[in-house]
Design an enzyme around this catalytic site. Sequence first.
Site, PDB file in Angstrom:
ATOM      1  N   LYS A  34       0.827  -1.214   0.000  1.00  0.00           N
ATOM      2  CA  LYS A  34       0.000   0.000   0.000  1.00  0.00           C
ATOM      3  C   LYS A  34       0.861   1.265   0.000  1.00  0.00           C
ATOM      4  O   LYS A  34       0.362   2.355  -0.175  1.00  0.00           O
ATOM      5  CB  LYS A  34      -0.953   0.010   1.194  1.00  0.00           C
ATOM      6  N   GLY A  38       9.922  -1.861   0.062  1.00  0.00           N
ATOM      7  CA  GLY A  38      11.069  -1.835   0.989  1.00  0.00           C
ATOM      8  C   GLY A  38      10.682  -1.837   2.455  1.00  0.00           C
ATOM      9  O   GLY A  38      11.522  -2.088   3.318  1.00  0.00           O
ATOM     10  N   THR A  40       9.536  -1.024   6.387  1.00  0.00           N
ATOM     11  CA  THR A  40      10.139  -0.198   7.439  1.00  0.00           C
ATOM     12  C   THR A  40      11.638  -0.096   7.220  1.00  0.00           C
ATOM     13  O   THR A  40      12.212   0.989   7.280  1.00  0.00           O
ATOM     14  CB  THR A  40       9.862  -0.834   8.827  1.00  0.00           C
ATOM     15  N   CYS A  41      12.284  -1.220   6.978  1.00  0.00           N
ATOM     16  CA  CYS A  41      13.743  -1.256   6.853  1.00  0.00           C
ATOM     17  C   CYS A  41      14.248  -0.197   5.880  1.00  0.00           C
ATOM     18  O   CYS A  41      15.112   0.612   6.212  1.00  0.00           O
ATOM     19  CB  CYS A  41      14.174  -2.648   6.399  1.00  0.00           C
ATOM     20  N   GLY A 180      16.391   1.445  24.147  1.00  0.00           N
ATOM     21  CA  GLY A 180      16.598   0.213  23.379  1.00  0.00           C
ATOM     22  C   GLY A 180      17.409   0.525  22.131  1.00  0.00           C
ATOM     23  O   GLY A 180      18.115   1.535  22.069  1.00  0.00           O
ATOM     24  N   VAL A 181      17.262  -0.321  21.111  1.00  0.00           N
ATOM     25  CA  VAL A 181      18.092  -0.181  19.917  1.00  0.00           C
ATOM     26  C   VAL A 181      17.833   1.162  19.220  1.00  0.00           C
ATOM     27  O   VAL A 181      18.763   1.893  18.882  1.00  0.00           O
ATOM     28  CB  VAL A 181      17.829  -1.342  18.930  1.00  0.00           C
ATOM     29  N   ASP A 308       8.203  -8.931  11.514  1.00  0.00           N
ATOM     30  CA  ASP A 308       7.753  -8.200  12.711  1.00  0.00           C
ATOM     31  C   ASP A 308       6.310  -8.509  13.094  1.00  0.00           C
ATOM     32  O   ASP A 308       5.958  -8.456  14.275  1.00  0.00           O
ATOM     33  CB  ASP A 308       7.848  -6.681  12.485  1.00  0.00           C
ATOM     34  N   HIS A 440      46.997  -8.560   9.455  1.00  0.00           N
ATOM     35  CA  HIS A 440      47.478  -7.472  10.311  1.00  0.00           C
ATOM     36  C   HIS A 440      47.742  -6.252   9.447  1.00  0.00           C
ATOM     37  O   HIS A 440      48.327  -6.403   8.377  1.00  0.00           O
ATOM     38  CB  HIS A 440      48.770  -7.906  11.006  1.00  0.00           C
TER      39      HIS A 440
HETATM   40  P1  NAI Z   1      13.298  -1.994  22.051  1.00  0.00           P
HETATM   41  O1  NAI Z   1      12.372  -3.016  22.545  1.00  0.00           O
HETATM   42  O2  NAI Z   1      14.652  -2.354  21.561  1.00  0.00           O
HETATM   43  O3  NAI Z   1      13.547  -0.897  23.199  1.00  0.00           O
HETATM   44  C1  NAI Z   1      12.514  -0.174  23.805  1.00  0.00           C
HETATM   45  C2  NAI Z   1      13.043   0.329  25.125  1.00  0.00           C
HETATM   46  O4  NAI Z   1      12.118   1.218  25.698  1.00  0.00           O
HETATM   47  C3  NAI Z   1      13.284  -0.788  26.124  1.00  0.00           C
HETATM   48  O5  NAI Z   1      14.588  -0.660  26.605  1.00  0.00           O
HETATM   49  C4  NAI Z   1      12.217  -0.527  27.186  1.00  0.00           C
HETATM   50  O6  NAI Z   1      12.628  -0.925  28.464  1.00  0.00           O
HETATM   51  C5  NAI Z   1      12.053   0.980  27.086  1.00  0.00           C
HETATM   52  N1  NAI Z   1      10.771   1.503  27.551  1.00  0.00           N
HETATM   53  C6  NAI Z   1       9.526   1.003  27.300  1.00  0.00           C
HETATM   54  N2  NAI Z   1       8.586   1.813  27.858  1.00  0.00           N
HETATM   55  C7  NAI Z   1       9.259   2.846  28.435  1.00  0.00           C
HETATM   56  C8  NAI Z   1       8.860   4.009  29.160  1.00  0.00           C
HETATM   57  N3  NAI Z   1       7.567   4.301  29.367  1.00  0.00           N
HETATM   58  N4  NAI Z   1       9.814   4.829  29.640  1.00  0.00           N
HETATM   59  C9  NAI Z   1      11.129   4.575  29.412  1.00  0.00           C
HETATM   60  N5  NAI Z   1      11.558   3.484  28.743  1.00  0.00           N
HETATM   61  C10 NAI Z   1      10.636   2.641  28.252  1.00  0.00           C
HETATM   62  O7  NAI Z   1      12.468  -1.162  20.973  1.00  0.00           O
HETATM   63  P2  NAI Z   1      12.930  -0.047  19.962  1.00  0.00           P
HETATM   64  O8  NAI Z   1      14.250   0.522  20.338  1.00  0.00           O
HETATM   65  O9  NAI Z   1      11.772   0.865  19.873  1.00  0.00           O
HETATM   66  O10 NAI Z   1      13.115  -0.865  18.628  1.00  0.00           O
HETATM   67  C11 NAI Z   1      11.988  -1.583  18.075  1.00  0.00           C
HETATM   68  C12 NAI Z   1      12.420  -2.765  17.309  1.00  0.00           C
HETATM   69  O11 NAI Z   1      13.147  -2.388  16.159  1.00  0.00           O
HETATM   70  C13 NAI Z   1      13.294  -3.675  18.125  1.00  0.00           C
HETATM   71  O12 NAI Z   1      12.798  -4.982  18.032  1.00  0.00           O
HETATM   72  C14 NAI Z   1      14.637  -3.590  17.476  1.00  0.00           C
HETATM   73  O13 NAI Z   1      15.336  -4.815  17.501  1.00  0.00           O
HETATM   74  C15 NAI Z   1      14.319  -3.158  16.053  1.00  0.00           C
HETATM   75  N6  NAI Z   1      15.413  -2.333  15.572  1.00  0.00           N
HETATM   76  C16 NAI Z   1      16.575  -2.913  15.221  1.00  0.00           C
HETATM   77  C17 NAI Z   1      17.652  -2.164  14.831  1.00  0.00           C
HETATM   78  C18 NAI Z   1      18.930  -2.829  14.508  1.00  0.00           C
HETATM   79  O14 NAI Z   1      18.948  -4.024  14.333  1.00  0.00           O
HETATM   80  N7  NAI Z   1      20.039  -2.117  14.442  1.00  0.00           N
HETATM   81  C19 NAI Z   1      17.576  -0.710  14.748  1.00  0.00           C
HETATM   82  C20 NAI Z   1      16.325  -0.202  15.191  1.00  0.00           C
HETATM   83  C21 NAI Z   1      15.292  -0.993  15.562  1.00  0.00           C
END
Ligand code: NAI
Length: 453
Positions: A34, A38, A40-41, A180-181, A308, A440
Site C-alpha cells: 500500500k 522496501g 520499514t527497513c 533500546g536499539v 515483525d 594485520h
Molecule cells: P526496544 O524493545 O529495543 O527498546 C525499547 C526500550 O524502551 C526498552 O529498553 C524498554 O525498556 C524501554 N521503555 C519502554 N517503555 C518505556 C517508558 N515508558 N519509559 C522509558 N523506557 C521505556 O524497541 P525499539 O528501540 O523501539 O526498537 C523496536 C524494534 O526495532 C526492536 O525490536 C529492534 O530490535 C528493532 N530495531 C533494530 C535495529 C537494529 O537491528 N540495528 C535498529 C532499530 C530498531
Amino acid sequence: MKEYDLVIIGAGPGGYEAAFEAADLGMKTALVEKDHLGGTCLNRGCIPTKSLLHGAELYRKMREASLFGITAEAISYDPGKMQERKEDVVLQLRQGIEASAKRKKVDILRGVGTVCGEGSVLLRAGENEEILKTKNILIATGSRPAVPPIPGAQLKGVVTSDELLDCKEKIARLTIIGGGVIGVEFASLYQALGAEVTIVEAMPQLLPSLDKELAQSLKMLLKKRGAAVYTGAKVTAIRPGEGGGLACDFVADRPETAQADRVLLAVGRRPCTEGLFGEGISPLLERGRIVVNEKYETSLPNVYAVGDVTGGVMLAHAASAQGRNAVRGMAGLAPREDHRFIPSCVYTDPEIACVGLTLDQAKAQGIDADSRKALMTANGKTVLCAADRGYIRVVFEKQSGKLMGAQLMCQRATDMISGFTQALCAGLSVSELAQVIRPHPTFSEAVNDALKQ
Ligand code: NAI
C-alpha cells in the site's frame, strides 16, 4: 480474476525476499503493497537511520580531524541536505527492488490487501477493488512504533522514529524515552551532530535485551560524549517546556526534568494487523502478533506469516530469512538458512554486535561455560584510527571449547559478527576458530587475541 500460487501482503524485507525466492522456484507470485517498496527497513528504519548516522559520524570525525594533522575549518551540516542524501539512497535501493521484481516476473500490486477467504485476497486501491485467487498467502506487514500512554505523548514535537527520520531542522536538545536499539542509535546520531541528548530508560540498563557489560560500556561512552543517561527511570509526563520546547518529567533516583526541542518515543514496536483480515476471519493472535509454527504457518489454512508481524526478533535479516524459508517450505524444500543463530547489531560508534549466548545465559541454561575477552585498546588498527574503547568477548563450553556466543563492541563489529555466526552454525570450538590467520593490521585480529588467552 487474477490467479497466483502465492500472494504476499507487505513488501518489506520479509515480503520481497519471499517473493524473489518464490519466483526463483517457479511460483506465480504477487506482492501487494500500500506504500513504498522496501517496508520499514528501507523507508523508515535500517537504511535511512544508517544513512544519517554515516553522515553524522563523518561530521564528528571531521571536527576531530586535527588529531590526524588535518585542518578542517568552518565545518557545518545542513539537515535538509542530509535528508536529500538519505532520500537518494532510499530511492536507489527501492528502484533496485522494483527492477529485481520485474526481472523475476513478480507482479507488484499497489493497494491494501485483506485476507477475505480461503485462497482469496481482496486488493483495494482507492475506489477499485479486485479479488486475487491464490494457493498460498504470506503476510509480511511488519510493525509500527508503539506510543506509550504517557500524559503529553500527543503534544507537538513528541515524535516517533518515523517522524524524526524525516526531520529537516537542526535539533539542539533531544530527549529520548526508551534506551533500546532505536533509542541508542538516535542518541548516537544526534550526539554526533552536536545535540544535547538525554536518554530515559525504564529498565535498569540500556539495551535490556543485550548483555549487561555491553550496555554498561555504551552508557559510559554516551556519558563521556556528554549525554545524560538515566536508567531505572519512570517517565511521569511530557509538557510544554522552556524556550518553546518540551519538558519531560521523570523519576530516577529523584524527580528530574529534561528540557528539549523534541522528545523521541522509542519504546518498542507493535505488529501491524489492522484491516488485514475480512469479517469472521482471524488467525490465532497473541498480544497483537500473529502466532506461527516453525514453518511460519498461521492457524488459517495456507496462510503464512513472517517478520515483525509475528513478534519476536524484529530484525530485517530475520524477516528475510523467514520469508525465504517459509516459501521453501510451501514448495516442500528444506530451509536454506539456519535459524538457531540470529545476529543482533546496534549501529552506535563503536558498533555493537552479538550472536548466541552470553556467559550469564549459558550458565542459566546449566552449561559449564567460560568466556575470554580481548580489549581493543591493544589492537593496532583501533589505536591508529583513534577509535573509542571496546572489546570482543567469546563464550564457550569449558570442557569441549565449543563456541556458545560472542559479544562485540568495536569498529566493524556488525561485519565481524558473521564469522562468529558461521562458527556457531558449524559447531566450531574456540581452538578451531583460532586456527585462522587473521590479517594485520585489522580490527578482526582482536578475535585471535580473545581466542588464544
Ligand atoms: P526496544 O524493545 O529495543 O527498546 C525499547 C526500550 O524502551 C526498552 O529498553 C524498554 O525498556 C524501554 N521503555 C519502554 N517503555 C518505556 C517508558 N515508558 N519509559 C522509558 N523506557 C521505556 O524497541 P525499539 O528501540 O523501539 O526498537 C523496536 C524494534 O526495532 C526492536 O525490536 C529492534 O530490535 C528493532 N530495531 C533494530 C535495529 C537494529 O537491528 N540495528 C535498529 C532499530 C530498531
